[in-house]
Structure formats: structure tokens, C-alpha cells
Design a protein around this motif. Structure first.
Motif, PDB file in Angstrom:
ATOM      1  N   LEU A 143     -30.139 -29.670 -43.784  1.00 26.67           N
ATOM      2  CA  LEU A 143     -31.449 -29.836 -44.267  1.00 26.67           C
ATOM      3  C   LEU A 143     -31.700 -31.075 -45.227  1.00 26.67           C
ATOM      4  CD1 LEU A 143     -33.949 -28.052 -44.322  1.00 26.67           C
ATOM      5  CD2 LEU A 143     -33.122 -27.040 -46.559  1.00 26.67           C
ATOM      6  N   SER A 144     -30.677 -31.495 -45.658  1.00 24.72           N
ATOM      7  CA  SER A 144     -30.729 -32.582 -46.774  1.00 24.72           C
ATOM      8  C   SER A 144     -30.940 -34.044 -45.955  1.00 24.72           C
ATOM      9  CB  SER A 144     -29.317 -32.737 -47.440  1.00 24.72           C
ATOM     10  OG  SER A 144     -28.135 -33.042 -46.761  1.00 24.72           O
ATOM     11  N   THR A 145     -30.472 -33.980 -44.746  1.00 22.20           N
ATOM     12  CA  THR A 145     -30.710 -35.409 -43.869  1.00 22.20           C
ATOM     13  C   THR A 145     -31.597 -35.325 -42.802  1.00 22.20           C
ATOM     14  OG1 THR A 145     -28.618 -34.923 -42.256  1.00 22.20           O
ATOM     15  CG2 THR A 145     -28.391 -36.028 -44.425  1.00 22.20           C
ATOM     16  N   GLY A 146     -31.950 -33.971 -42.120  1.00 19.54           N
ATOM     17  CA  GLY A 146     -32.961 -33.684 -41.192  1.00 19.54           C
ATOM     18  C   GLY A 146     -32.325 -33.934 -39.824  1.00 19.54           C
ATOM     19  N   GLU A 147     -30.941 -33.696 -39.527  1.00 18.43           N
ATOM     20  CA  GLU A 147     -30.307 -33.698 -38.284  1.00 18.43           C
ATOM     21  C   GLU A 147     -30.003 -32.449 -37.855  1.00 18.43           C
ATOM     22  OE1 GLU A 147     -26.167 -35.165 -38.373  1.00 18.43           O
ATOM     23  OE2 GLU A 147     -26.742 -35.680 -40.539  1.00 18.43           O
ATOM     24  N   CYS A 148     -30.302 -32.105 -36.704  1.00 12.44           N
ATOM     25  CA  CYS A 148     -29.917 -30.970 -36.037  1.00 12.44           C
ATOM     26  C   CYS A 148     -29.333 -31.079 -34.707  1.00 12.44           C
ATOM     27  CB  CYS A 148     -31.356 -30.266 -35.723  1.00 12.44           C
ATOM     28  SG  CYS A 148     -31.186 -28.360 -35.646  1.00 12.44           S
ATOM     29  N   HIS A 149     -28.262 -30.141 -34.356  1.00 13.02           N
ATOM     30  CA  HIS A 149     -27.460 -30.444 -33.073  1.00 13.02           C
ATOM     31  C   HIS A 149     -27.262 -29.114 -32.601  1.00 13.02           C
ATOM     32  CE1 HIS A 149     -25.952 -34.195 -34.510  1.00 13.02           C
ATOM     33  NE2 HIS A 149     -25.763 -33.852 -35.764  1.00 13.02           N
ATOM     34  N   VAL A 150     -27.279 -28.972 -31.278  1.00 15.96           N
ATOM     35  CA  VAL A 150     -27.193 -27.608 -30.443  1.00 15.96           C
ATOM     36  C   VAL A 150     -26.447 -27.667 -29.265  1.00 15.96           C
ATOM     37  CG1 VAL A 150     -29.338 -28.063 -29.187  1.00 15.96           C
ATOM     38  CG2 VAL A 150     -28.518 -25.742 -29.526  1.00 15.96           C
ATOM     39  N   THR A 151     -25.561 -26.870 -29.123  1.00 15.59           N
ATOM     40  CA  THR A 151     -24.812 -26.855 -27.768  1.00 15.59           C
ATOM     41  C   THR A 151     -24.336 -25.244 -27.359  1.00 15.59           C
ATOM     42  OG1 THR A 151     -22.622 -27.713 -26.881  1.00 15.59           O
ATOM     43  CG2 THR A 151     -22.530 -26.617 -29.045  1.00 15.59           C
TER      44      THR A 151
END
Length: 872
Positions: A143-151
Motif C-alpha cells: 500500500l505504501s508504494t502502490g505496487e501489486c502482484h498476482v500469480t
């Protein structure tokens, strides 16, 4: 029948909605907690537990001041708790009955945004996991950087847990369907030691949820192509919505990846190789990350750690990184100039996240502006290079001149931290604000003129016009000068001990004008500031893209800086199976050494002749260092870094497994030997022919014969069934005979020489097996008493002699029973001439001590006591 007071009823109703969190309930200038929350918070925060009448008697209560609440929230979050912030959402003057209150945010370990609670050089990942009956869906967001990953992961439980732990999450949100799968949740709780939150998505309509996620993430429909991926993203997003209760506009970057496109590193490998923290003290200093982290920005440091956690398996991508490192090394001037520019760039990722989140202040906007002002110069430097990738990075960097201009036009250069007290907006930005400020300035000038005028009229030189928040503006006259006041000139307002305060209708009118202008200007400044912040927030995707480019440049620049300082070489990456290292060095040991005399060693492994290196030799001779340096050189090569060697040919390795060191797991309830066997088991189950396995002293945690049998069987299994490149260190010299039945096993040993009864370690790995471990010599180096060393030598000689005889006698089946063995009664010959009484007493005690009828601990206690006696 007595009931709780309306306020306590309101508290209980809100608490029922957040049973798993401490409820910080706003009452005036304090956040209060009641009942069980109060009792537990008082204990955890070490604050006073009091009480309050709740209508049904006295209820436990404790509280923390509103202005310093963040300190207490931080303590609770560090302990793994959640905190629900409940605020007054209406003005008390407008309330009918109890003031309306609502939870405005739930702070959890995985949803921290506060700068003081985050580590600049680490991500703060929240992970969600769900299950469809065949595969596990994993989504991770910072949440602090805005990145999101999914696998989507389909494999063993260990493989899934390794993938989750690669994020080192601060919190894991678990689909309730998975909580019933004890075979998964048990290992998850043991391996991922962070807050585990069972949570069910509040969205019942998947189609509606998909539409929301499509608005949130532009690439959602292209990325989440399976029901499982959509489900796990929905779980993550729903949890963030429920806890944050505000805009999540900075969460736009959604990255789908295949877990098998990266080298997998489990917790044991990260720990034993000391990638981010040292084994002994758990500190960054002394780790590989410490050595490599020459980055100039916080976002570069975080990207470096992510690269270390997920080395590449794509040879082309690795070579692309190597080419940039080489370009920097070919142009030292560029290397230094780029570093100078990078040092002036702040943390664009977290700044832009706070802007979008609505928590950025004016100083954050100015830091953002100053960072953007440095980008054009950086772009120009990169354009002048001959490296295609550096030129591309330069072209793709968007300096966001419009964003920079908006901040420059509106925000003062040195604003206060608070955004609600004024002093933020520049003159000329807004006509209405300028007018209100003019009224304030004119009013204050008028006040100063009034004071001068009244002094002249009354003749009272000490007369003053003052102001306070309670009584407003006033004219103050000391009591000794009251006789000089003209009759009826002032209206009495307040009596003090030594003075009287007065007011005039004209002053009262001017007061209203000044205070109204001041209050209105503060409100208007905040409104104007939020407008600028929201305007910048609309372009957060551009800022995040820029941050990603700068971070990549920063990491590759750091690789070049390290390579330049320590003379690293570019490894040749290939898709074969031959690993060849000439004059390899352990990167951290070399950098930490006070001298430049690190002994380099060669290493060669392949699938046909040298699959397993069986390493023997004494402790302290460098076996573990040698094993680790082979693994670290391999890992460095696959993150795109140059390596500490004269030459390196490195095949793509899919996993690195390690079993190094002896430590128990007190929290998990596992003994040293159980930890050893668990880590070995993990390697044997998960390794492939493209893996690298490091096993150090496997089997030493149990009896000699059990350990030797296990070590023998493990080596055979790796050789016959796995085919992984393996470094196997052991003190079981009998295993050196395995080079005959196992065609791909090669014996090597750490060379040392014995001179004048002393052992000298050469730290060289040479062909052949060792026949001695020099354990007694190492004990002597550690400082054990001379009598212990001499007696040990006698006992060792007898044991070796007994073993030889037992081996020749078929009736013993080669077994040597220490219970049947009688130690030599040979007297230790010591010249007692010149011995003190204490020394003689120590000798007599040692002579009479029955070693075989006392435990090792009792013998150690005796030695300690005798040593103390000699030192006294």
C-alpha cells in the motif's frame, strides 16, 4: 434494570464490527479504550488502567492523547495487532444526544502508510491467498508504494509457502475456505510468522467486483484471466477497501507473473546465505544486501532487495542487465555523474502514494517537485551514452513538468508540517486568499497603531494591546496606572492580579474582522492545498512509472559501483549445465576483510562427471565459506550483477537449497537435528537436476552411525535420483570412498598443514579427500586448557586404535561401543616443579575425575571451576 450509558452502547456497537482490533474511540483530546481492549492495551503499552461509570457499574478504561496517538499505534502494530481509529464525524454543537462516531480507518501490519512506521529500504507487503481445489491464488500489494502482484501456483505445499515467503509479508489475508485445510494452514503458520487474518470478501456479485477492479487497475481484465486470479484479487481489494475506507487511487500497477520464471529461494537459503540479514546478529551489515546496496534512492534499495529475492531465469533479461553494468564500467565519468543526480531524487514511489492516499503534506509535495526538477538532467546524461538500454531508460523517463509547475506555483518553499494551520500557499496563487491576508496584515498594523495612539492619549507608556485565544484582543493597563485613564474611555473586560484589561467598540469590531479573516484564510489554504494535491494525484501513474525507471537505473548503477571497487567480472550465462568458477571469492567476506589476502578458489560442477563435490577437512579451514561463495556467485550472476572471480561460466539454476549451520527452532518446537532434517528433506523433495544444493555436515546432530548412514543415503539419493549440482561438506571421512560407486562424485578437501604440532589453515580447496579433521587442534586454538588437550589426544589415539581392531574383527560387525570401552588409566606426566598450591590442587582434581561416569555438561562445569581457580 440498569443499562450501559449511551456512549458505552455506541462504543460496544462499533467494537462489535471490529472484534479483532483495538478500538481507539475518540473522546475530546484522547482516544479511549474500554473493557478487554483497555486491560490488554494497558499491559501492552504500559499505560495506566483506570475506570469509568458505564451505567452498569464501573468499566475498565485507558487512553492515549490524540496528538501522540501514532506512537502508541506503532507499538501495537509492531506487536502484530490491528488498530481501528474511531473519530467524531459530526460537530458536538450539531449533535442530538451522543456525538456520531465512525471507524475511519483500520491500521494493520500489512496496511501501514505512516512514514515513521515504514522502513525506507523494505517493502511492506500484504498478501492474500485463496484456493480453487487445485491451485493456490496469491496476490500481494504494498500500500505504501502502490505496487501489486498476482500469480497462480500449482505445486507442493512447500513450493507455495516458498512463494508466499518470498514477499516476507507483514500480514496474510486467508480465504476462510483455506482455514479448514489444516495440512496447509499448519505449515503456513509455522513458516510465515506474521499476522494471519481470515477474511471473506464482502462483495457477493463477482461481476460488480470485476467492474470495480477494472476501474482500479487498467490492466485487470488482461492480467486476471482465470476465476482463481479474479477471486484472490477480489479478496485483497475487498480487504483494503474495508480497512482503509478512502481512495486507493495509487494502486494501479498490477503485475501478473509465473512463479516459475524466477529462481525460487526458500527461507533457509535466504537465512543461510545471509542475503538480507546476518545469521548471528540478524543485522543488515555483513549480509549480501549490505554489500550490494550502493543505491542512492530508497526505491532503488527496495528494488535491489526484490531482485535478490527473485533472481531471473531468463538469460536474455540477465544479459540486458549485464550490458548496462558494462556500459557504466566503460564510462567512469558517467558512473559518477549519474550517482550525483540520483542522490538528489527522493522516494518518488512513497511520495506519490501518500499524495494519492491523501496523507501527503506540503513538504512532501516540495520533495516531489525537487525530485522532478532533477530528471531532465538525468535524461540528458542517459541520452549521451552508447548503451541502448540506458538510452531507452532516458527516453522513457517522464519528468512531469506540469506536475512540477503546479507545485511550484502554489506551495511555499518552506511550509510547516501541518496542513491545517496555514502558511502553505504562495502569495499571488489565489486572489481571495491574498485579500484575506491583506485584511490580517492591515488589521495587525491597525492594532500596532492603536497601541501607539492610546499610549500618547493616556500618557501610560506601559499600556499594551494584546491577544489570547480565550478573550481575544484587549487593552491592558497595570493597576498603578489606572488613575491616569480618562473616565469612560474603556469598557472593563478582565481583572488580573496586577492589571486590568479593557475593550472598546472599535477594537471589538476590528477583532471580529481580523479573526474572521485569519480563520477563513486558514480554511481556504487547506482547501487550496488539497486541490493541488488532488490535481497531482490524478497523475500518480506517471510518477510511479518514473519511479520504476529511476529505481532500475539506481540498482544497475550500484552493481557497476561494486564491480568497479572489487574488480568483479561479467559471468557468462548459458543454458547448459556446466558451472565453472576460476579464482572465486566470497563477496561479503572479501569486503569485510581488513586485509586484501582473501584466498580465491576454483569450483567446477556439471551433470556428467562432477555433479557432487564431497568436501572434507577440518573446521575453520573455509569449507562453509567455499560452499556459500559458489552459491552467491551463482545468485549474483542471475540477478544481472558481475561476480567476484577471474572467470565465471554459470548455467541457469532454478533453485538453491542450503543446509548450513546448527540452530534449533524454539518457537516452532524443533530441535537442532529436526531443523537439519527438515531443511534437508525440503531440498530432496523440491530440487531438480537444474538446482544447486549446499549440504554442510548433515547427520552430525545424532549418533555417529546414524549420522553417517543418513549422510551416505542422502548423497546416493542426490546422485541417483535428483542429479542436482551439489556441494556436500562432511567430517565423515568414510564417505570419501563413495567416489568409486558414484561416478559423478568427486572428492575435494580444505588443505591445511601441521607444523610443530600446530595446524595451519591454508583456506585452499584441492582435489582428494582428507583423512583427519584436526578437531583437537581447533579446540586448542579456541583456548581449551592444555591438560584437556593433552588428555583428548591420548583418548583419541585409543579410540582410533580400538576402531581399527574392531574393524578387523568380524565378530563386532565393525561396531565400536563406547560403553564397553575402558579409558586408559595412563597417568598424565606433568612436571610439578614450581607449581603453586592451586595448580597442584587442579591437577589432583583432574586425575581423580571419572570422565566416563559424568555427563559432558558436568565435565564442562568442572573445567570452568578449575579455570576460575587458576585465574584467581
Amino acid at each position: 434494570m440498569a443499562q450501559y450509558t449511551p456512549m458505552i452502547q455506541q462504543y460496544l456497537a462499533i467494537k462489535a464490527q471490529h472484534p479483532d482490533a483495538f478500538l481507539f474511540f475518540r473522546l475530546g483530546d484522547f482516544y479511549e479504550m474500554f473493557f478487554e481492549d483497555a486491560e490488554k492495551a494497558a499491559e501492552e503499552l504500559e499505560i495506566t488502567l483506570t475506570g469509568r461509570d458505564g451505567g452498569k457499574g464501573r468499566v475498565p478504561m485507558c487512553g492515549v492523547p490524540y496528538h501522540s496517538a501514532q506512537t502508541y499505534v506503532e507499538k501495537l502494530i509492531e506487536k502484530g495487532y490491528k488498530v481501528a481509529i474511531c473519530e467524531q464525524v459530526e460537530h458536538p454543537s450539531a449533535a442530538k444526544g451522543v456525538v456520531k462516531r465512525e471507524v475511519v480507518r483500520v491500521i494493520t501490519p500489512g496496511t501501514i502508510m505512516e512514514e515513521t512506521m515504514l522502513h525506507d529500504q523494505e517493502n511492506n507487503f500484504l498478501v492474500s491467498i485463496t484456493y480453487d481445489g487445485a491451485s493456490i491464488g496469491i496476490a500481494a500489494a504494498d500500500l505504501s508504494t502502490g505496487e501489486c502482484h498476482v500469480t497462480e501456483v500449482n505445486g507442493s505445499v512447500d513450493f507455495v509457502l516458498d512463494e508466499i515467503s518470498s514477499y516476507q509479508p507483514k500480514e496474510v489475508v486467508v480465504d476462510p475456505e483455506l482455514m479448514d485445510r489444516i495440512s496447509f494452514i499448519g505449515p503456513l503458520q509455522q513458516r510465515i510468522r506474521c499476522l494471519l487474518t481470515p477474511y471473506e470478501s464482502k462483495h457477493e456479485d463477482q461481476l460488480q467486483l470485476d467492474q470495480e477492479l477494472s476501474r482500479q487497475f487498467p490492466s485487470y481484465l488482461q492480467v486476471c484471466t482465470t476465476p482463481l486470479l479474479r477471486k484472490v484479487m477480489g479478496l485483497l481489494f475487498s480487504y483494503l477497501q474495508q480497512t482503509q475506507k478512502r481512495s486507493l487511487g495509487h494502486l494501479q500497477r498490477l503485475n501478473h507473473y509465473d512463479a516459475k520464471q524466477y529462481m525460487m529461494l526458500d527461507d533457509a537459503a535466504r537465512r543461510n546465505l545471509e542475503l538480507a540479514l546476518t545469521l548471528g546478529e540478524g543485522k543488515k551489515r555483513g549480509s549480501l544486501l549490505w554489500l550490494l546496496d550502493r543505491t542512492a534512492t530508497a526505491m532503488g534499495s527496495r528494488m535491489l532487495k526484490k531482485w535478490l529475492d527473485k533472481p531471473l531465469l531468463d538469460r536474455t533479461a540477465i544479459q540486458e542487465r549485464q550490458a548496462v553494468v558494462q556500459a557504466f564500467l566503460d564510462d567512469f565519468i558517467l558512473l559518477d555523474e549519474v550517482q550525483d543526480h540520483l542522490k538528489q531524487v527522493y522516494d518518488l514511489e512513497r511520495l506519490s502514494a501518500r499524495v494519492s492516499y491523501g496523507s501527503a503534506n506540503a513538504r512532501d509535495l516540495n520533495a516531489l517537485k525537487r525530485s522532478l526538477e532533477k530528471i531532465p538532467q538525468l535524461k540528458e546524461k542517459l541520452r549521451q551514452t552508447t548503451s541502448p538500454r540506458l538510452q531507452q531508460l532516458g527516453e522513457e523517463m517522464d519528468p512531469c513538468p506540469d506536475v512540477c509547475q503546479w507545485i511550484e506555483q502554489a506551495i511555499l518553499d518552506d511550509p510547516p508540517i501541518s496542513v491545517k494551520e496555514g502558511g502553505i500557499i504562495k502569495e499571488g496563487h489565489d486572489p481571495q486568499l491574498d485579500q484575506l491576508r491583506s485584511v490580517q496584515r492591515d488589521g495587525k498594523s491597525w492594532i500596532a497603531q492603536l497601541e501607539k495612539q492610546e499610549r500618547e492619549i493616556t500618557g501610560i507608556k506601559s499600556l499594551k494591546v494584546g491577544y489570547n485565544r480565550v478573550f481575544g484582543y484587549y487593552i491592558e493597563v497595570t493597576k498603578s496606572n489606572l488613575r491616569l485613564l480618562p473616565e469612560g474611555r474603556y469598557q472593563r473586560k478582565q481583572t488580573l492580579t496586577n492589571a486590568e484589561r479593557f475593550i472598546t467598540p472599535e477594537l471589538k469590531e476590528r477583532e471580529q474582522l481580523i479573526l474572521h479573516a485569519e480563520e477563513k484564510s486558514v480554511d481556504l489554504e487547506y482547501e487550496l492545498f488539497t486541490q493541488v494535491r488532488e490535481q497531482v494525484a490524478e497523475h500518480v501513474h506517471r510518477l510511479q512509472s518514473l519511479a520504476e525507471k529511476v529505481a532500475e537505473l539506481d540498482v544497475l548503477h550500484a552493481f557497476a559501483s561494486i564491480a568497479r571497487q572489487y574488480q568483479y567480472v561479467c559471468p557468462m550465462i548459458h543454458d547448459g549445465d556446466h558451472l565453472k568458477i576460476q579464482a572465486g571469492r566470497h563477496p561479503v567476506v572479501e569486503a569485510s576483510s581488513s586485509s586484501s589476502s582473501f584466498i580465491a578458489n576454483d569450483a567446477e560442477l556439471d551433470a556428467t562427471e562432477r555433479q557432487i563435490l564431497l568436501i572434507t577437512g577440518p573446521n575453520m579451514a573455509g569449507k562453509s565459506t567455499y560452499m556459500r561463495q559458489v552459491a552467491l556467485i551463482t545468485l549474483l550472476a542471475q540477478i544481472g550483477s558481475f561476480v567476484p572471480a577471474e572467470l565465471a561460466e554459470v548455467p541457469i539454476v532454478d533453485r538453491i537449497f542450503t543446509r548450513i549451520g546448527a540452530a534449533d527452532d524454539l518457537v516452532g518446537g524443533r530441535s537442532t537435528f529436526m531443523v537439519e532434517m527438515s531443511e534437508t528433506c525440503h531440498a530432496l523433495k523440491e530440487a531438480t537436476s537444474r538446482s544447486l544444493i549446499l549440504l554442510d555436515e548433515v547427520g552430525r546432530g545424532t549418533s555417529t552411525y546414524d549420522g553417517m548412514a543418513l549422510a551416505h543415503a542422502i548423497v546416493e539419493y542426490i546422485h541417483d535420483h535428483i542429479g542436482a549440482k551439489t556441494l556436500f561438506s562432511t567430517h565423515y571421512h568414510e564417505l570419501t570412498q563413495l567416489d568409486e560407486p558414484l561416478s559423478r562424485l568427486v572428492n575435494v578437501h580444505a588443505k591445511c598443514v601441521e607444523k610443530n604440532g600446530k595446524v595451519i589453515f591454508l583456506h585452499r580447496i584441492v582435489p582428494g579427500g582428507a583423512d583427519r579433521s584436526y578437531g583437537i587442534h581447533v579446540a586448542e586454538l579456541a583456548g581449551l586448557p592444555e591438560l584437556v588437550i593433552e588428555r583428548a589426544k591420548v583418548l583419541l589415539a585409543e579410540l582410533e586404535n580400538r576402531f581399527e581392531k574392531s574393524g578387523k574383527d568380524s565378530s563386532t560387525d565393525g561396531q565400536l561401543s563406547l560403553f564397553d570401552w575402558k579409558p586408559s588409566q595412563e597417568k598424565i606426566i606433568v612436571k610439578e616443579v614450581g607449581l603453586s598450591e592451586a595448580e597442584k590442587e587442579v591437577l589432583e582434581t583432574l586425575k581423580s575425575w571419572d570422565l566416563m561416569n559424568h555427563t559432558p555438561f558436568e565435565s564442562m562445569q568442572l573445567l570452568y571451576q578449575l579455570k576460575q581457580k587458576l585465574n584467581d
